[in-house]
Motif scaffolding. Structure first.
Motif, mmCIF file in Angstrom:
data_model
loop_
_atom_site.group_PDB
_atom_site.id
_atom_site.type_symbol
_atom_site.label_atom_id
_atom_site.label_comp_id
_atom_site.label_asym_id
_atom_site.label_seq_id
_atom_site.Cartn_x
_atom_site.Cartn_y
_atom_site.Cartn_z
ATOM 1 N N HIS A 25 0.818 -1.212 0.000
ATOM 2 C CA HIS A 25 0.000 0.000 0.000
ATOM 3 C C HIS A 25 0.854 1.265 0.000
ATOM 4 O O HIS A 25 0.456 2.278 -0.611
ATOM 5 N N LEU A 26 2.010 1.220 0.631
ATOM 6 C CA LEU A 26 2.920 2.357 0.515
ATOM 7 C C LEU A 26 3.395 2.516 -0.924
ATOM 8 O O LEU A 26 3.462 3.634 -1.446
ATOM 9 N N ALA A 27 3.719 1.411 -1.579
ATOM 10 C CA ALA A 27 4.163 1.462 -2.973
ATOM 11 C C ALA A 27 3.069 2.058 -3.862
ATOM 12 O O ALA A 27 3.341 2.921 -4.712
ATOM 13 N N GLN A 28 1.828 1.614 -3.668
ATOM 14 C CA GLN A 28 0.735 2.121 -4.491
ATOM 15 C C GLN A 28 0.489 3.611 -4.236
ATOM 16 O O GLN A 28 0.260 4.381 -5.178
ATOM 17 N N LEU A 29 0.541 4.007 -2.974
ATOM 18 C CA LEU A 29 0.327 5.412 -2.628
ATOM 19 C C LEU A 29 1.394 6.299 -3.266
ATOM 20 O O LEU A 29 1.085 7.311 -3.913
ATOM 21 N N LEU A 30 2.654 5.910 -3.110
ATOM 22 C CA LEU A 30 3.754 6.736 -3.613
ATOM 23 C C LEU A 30 3.800 6.740 -5.135
ATOM 24 O O LEU A 30 4.140 7.751 -5.754
ATOM 25 N N ASP A 31 3.450 5.625 -5.750
ATOM 26 C CA ASP A 31 3.405 5.579 -7.212
ATOM 27 C C ASP A 31 2.346 6.552 -7.738
ATOM 28 O O ASP A 31 2.587 7.256 -8.733
ATOM 29 N N GLY A 32 1.209 6.609 -7.036
ATOM 30 C CA GLY A 32 0.163 7.542 -7.436
ATOM 31 C C GLY A 32 0.559 8.996 -7.258
ATOM 32 O O GLY A 32 0.026 9.880 -7.942
ATOM 33 N N LEU A 33 1.514 9.241 -6.366
ATOM 34 C CA LEU A 33 2.007 10.604 -6.132
ATOM 35 C C LEU A 33 3.177 10.949 -7.051
ATOM 36 O O LEU A 33 3.750 12.036 -6.941
ATOM 37 N N GLY A 34 3.532 10.021 -7.925
ATOM 38 C CA GLY A 34 4.630 10.268 -8.848
ATOM 39 C C GLY A 34 6.006 9.987 -8.277
ATOM 40 O O GLY A 34 7.020 10.273 -8.936
ATOM 41 N N ARG A 35 6.083 9.397 -7.100
ATOM 42 C CA ARG A 35 7.381 9.106 -6.462
ATOM 43 C C ARG A 35 7.745 7.647 -6.772
ATOM 44 O O ARG A 35 7.732 6.771 -5.930
ATOM 45 N N HIS A 36 8.064 7.435 -8.039
ATOM 46 C CA HIS A 36 8.150 6.076 -8.558
ATOM 47 C C HIS A 36 9.334 5.292 -7.998
ATOM 48 O O HIS A 36 9.226 4.081 -7.787
ATOM 49 N N ASP A 37 10.461 5.945 -7.779
ATOM 50 C CA ASP A 37 11.623 5.223 -7.254
ATOM 51 C C ASP A 37 11.361 4.720 -5.837
ATOM 52 O O ASP A 37 11.688 3.567 -5.496
ATOM 53 N N GLU A 38 10.770 5.580 -5.004
ATOM 54 C CA GLU A 38 10.425 5.156 -3.649
ATOM 55 C C GLU A 38 9.412 4.017 -3.678
ATOM 56 O O GLU A 38 9.521 3.038 -2.927
ATOM 57 N N ALA A 39 8.432 4.156 -4.554
ATOM 58 C CA ALA A 39 7.405 3.126 -4.663
ATOM 59 C C ALA A 39 8.017 1.786 -5.047
ATOM 60 O O ALA A 39 7.657 0.735 -4.496
ATOM 61 N N ALA A 40 8.981 1.813 -5.971
ATOM 62 C CA ALA A 40 9.613 0.571 -6.417
ATOM 63 C C ALA A 40 10.362 -0.111 -5.287
ATOM 64 O O ALA A 40 10.386 -1.354 -5.195
#
Length: 280
Positions: A254-269
């Motif tokens: 869920h952290l990955a999905q949240l951050l990916d939606g915010l455009g923070r793709h490296d953190e999400a990965a």
């Protein structure tokens, strides 16, 4: 002496409920050694059920299963409901959902017959049954079971009792699965408030409640609070990532999905990679 065994068991239970599984196992084994052959089948069944939980908390699933089966063999009818419930929790956490549902269903029927449908023990097992009904996709049945469980607990213990935490989480999640966003948020926010007021700040139940409250916050688009809550949940759950493997997996997802939606793709990965590595 039996009183020594009783004290060892009581102290072991404190460690078990506090998540100190190694210490709990040692005390339960010492208590069982003291009891030897003098204890009743009821005491032996209880000791083995608690030992199984302490062993399961360390990730030793085969040993835990054997201890639960031993406990069931010894349990009298008045003890069988408790052992079946504990066994069901273990099976649920191990991903054996259908087997868990069967244990909870039998335990609920035993408690309803012995103690009545509104007794707190009956409510506790009904809550566990509702949680696995959600996982099985039986969403309407789950919402009904969990709503009855919450009402029964409130009638006996009041609206802020610690034992409501897990049942409210499950009830909130059943509404998520049915698409009832507002009802889900109401129950998950309440579960979170009760958890942080009832348990030590690093207790797994706090981490569990924060995980699902974070999901609810994301659903209502309070994204800053959602990230903060999920990160705190992850901090609590990281030392428990073996014992609470499912929670650990989902908090990273869920952290990955949240951050990916915010455009923070490296953190999400990075969070997604941790989740993927945690799958056994």
């Amino acid at each position: 002496h039996p009183l020594l065994a009783n004290s060892l068991t009581g102290l072991g239970l404190v460690h078990l409920r506090s998540g100190r599984f190694v210490e709990a196992e040692s005390l339960f084994r010492e208590s069982m050694s003291v009891l030897g052959d003098i204890a009743s089948d009821s005491l032996q069944a209880t000791a083995r059920s608690w030992l199984a939980q302490a062993v399961a908390g360390q990730g030793r699933t085969d040993d835990a299963r054997l201890a639960f089966e031993d406990a069931l063999q010894l349990a009298r009818v008045e003890d069988r409901g408790r052992v079946l419930n504990d066994y069901g929790v273990f099976l649920r956490d191990a991903g054996q959902i259908d087997a868990a549902a069967r244990r909870f269903d039998e335990a609920q029927r035993i408690y309803a017959e012995l103690l009545g449908p509104e007794h707190p023990f009956t409510a506790m097992v009904l809550g566990n049954l509702g949680a696995v009904q959600s996982i099985q996709g039986r969403h309407e049945e789950a919402t009904e079971s969990l709503g009855r469980a919450v009402a029964a607990i409130e009638a006996v213990h009041g609206p802020e009792h610690a034992s409501l935490t897990s049942t409210l989480v499950s009830l909130g999640w059943s509404h998520v699965l049915r698409g009832n966003r507002d009802e889900a948020y109401e129950h998950l926010e309440r579960a979170h408030s009760i958890a942080i007021a009832s348990y030590p700040p690093d207790h797994w139940r706090v981490g569990h409640a924060k995980l699902y409250y974070g999901i609810a916050l994301r659903a209502v688009r309070d994204l800053v609070a959602a990230e903060e809550t999920l990160l705190k949940s992850r901090e609590i759950l990281e030392p428990l990532r073996v014992a609470r493997a499912e929670d650990w997996y989902w908090v990273n997802v869920h952290l990955a999905q949240l951050l990916d939606g915010l455009g923070r793709h490296d953190e999400a990965a990075r969070y997604q990679a941790v989740a993927d590595a945690s799958i056994v």
